[in-house]
Write a protein that holds these residues in place. Sequence first.
Motif, PDB file in Angstrom:
ATOM      1  N   LYS A 152       4.569   2.293   4.483  1.00 43.95           N
ATOM      2  CA  LYS A 152       4.878   2.025   4.886  1.00 43.95           C
ATOM      3  C   LYS A 152       5.320   3.388   4.888  1.00 43.95           C
ATOM      4  O   LYS A 152       4.903   2.883   3.419  1.00 43.95           O
ATOM      5  N   GLU A 164       7.641   2.779   1.236  1.00 43.13           N
ATOM      6  CA  GLU A 164       7.115   2.756   0.519  1.00 43.13           C
ATOM      7  C   GLU A 164       6.288   3.023  -0.498  1.00 43.13           C
ATOM      8  O   GLU A 164       6.063   3.855  -1.628  1.00 43.13           O
ATOM      9  N   THR A 180      10.775   2.428  -2.453  1.00 38.48           N
ATOM     10  CA  THR A 180      11.597   1.481  -2.521  1.00 38.48           C
ATOM     11  C   THR A 180      11.197   0.273  -1.135  1.00 38.48           C
ATOM     12  O   THR A 180       9.708   0.902  -0.712  1.00 38.48           O
ATOM     13  N   LYS A 181      11.509  -0.157  -0.807  1.00 33.89           N
ATOM     14  CA  LYS A 181      11.217  -1.577   0.080  1.00 33.89           C
ATOM     15  C   LYS A 181      12.205  -1.774   0.738  1.00 33.89           C
ATOM     16  O   LYS A 181      11.814  -1.958   2.213  1.00 33.89           O
TER      17      LYS A 181
END
Length: 336
Positions: free
Chosen positions: A59, A62, A67-68
Amino acid sequence: MNVEYRVTSFLEDIDGWKFVLNSLPDLIAILNHKYEIIWANTAMAECLNTSTDSCLGVKCFEAIHGTKLPVDNCPHAKMIMDNKGHTEEVYEPNLGGYFMVTAAPIKDKSGNTLGSVHIARDITERKIMEDKIKNSLQEKEMLIRETYHRVKNNLMVISSLLDLQARYIEDIETQNIFRDSQNRARSMALIHEKLYQTTDLKWINFANYIKKLSMELFETYSGQSNNIKINFDLENHELDTETSIPLGLIVNELISNSLKHAFKDGRNGIIKIKFYKDSENYVLIISDNGIGFPEELDYKKSDSLGLRIVNSLVDQIMGEINMDRSQGTEFTIKFP
């Protein structure tokens, strides 16, 4: 045919262009709707300290931001919402600075959005230069403001000195000469005060300046202006310093003349000031309903210092001046 297959098909279609995309310094990736990287160019992989193959399926938020969830100003997230391209300036320390990031939608022949081409251009050097220029401009602005402030203070000191000196003079005519010089210094000081207070530093609202200057002159000649009223009809226009300073002195001279000479017989009087812009010129009209300008005097060839100053300054602003004696005295000044 599902979206994933169509994206893969798209990548096969551009296979011949991959060597071109890999040669570009911009960070380029192709993302699907799940924010997954399905292709990345060499610059993107190197910036992430990985290989192009290792990027696949990761992703983007990420891999890039650590970050999530997508960051607030993510252009790809905005693209998913409205199927339109978006560009945002993003600061990302993980990539080493500022980037101009664009997410452009990838659509199939039917117009369905398959994902986005994600392009990030490093603008860190440009931002550093912009900050330097901004800081330099702020320093210069502070210097200019300080200059205006000091000039204004110096002119006010001169005005005060002239006032103090005049108190030791018993001859009324000589005293009036000092007062006139004091008013000239004050009119220039007021210009610099207005410039110090403006955000532009070069332009001032001339209507506001005229009002304040006129009221200060009325205070100066308070003993002679109790029966005189002043009417303003002023349009709001911004004038630069090269015009405002000489024009302010012109206003000072003409209003002072009206206050000193137009109502010597004690009549109730009105001074009118009109300022507007016609199709080609600015127009300033200063008039009074006083005893009128003496018929035997030529206002353009007068020995009066005040009128000589007025005529000289009108020439300086490339204007023209005309006088009407039919109802008191009216001066009309036009300038480009």
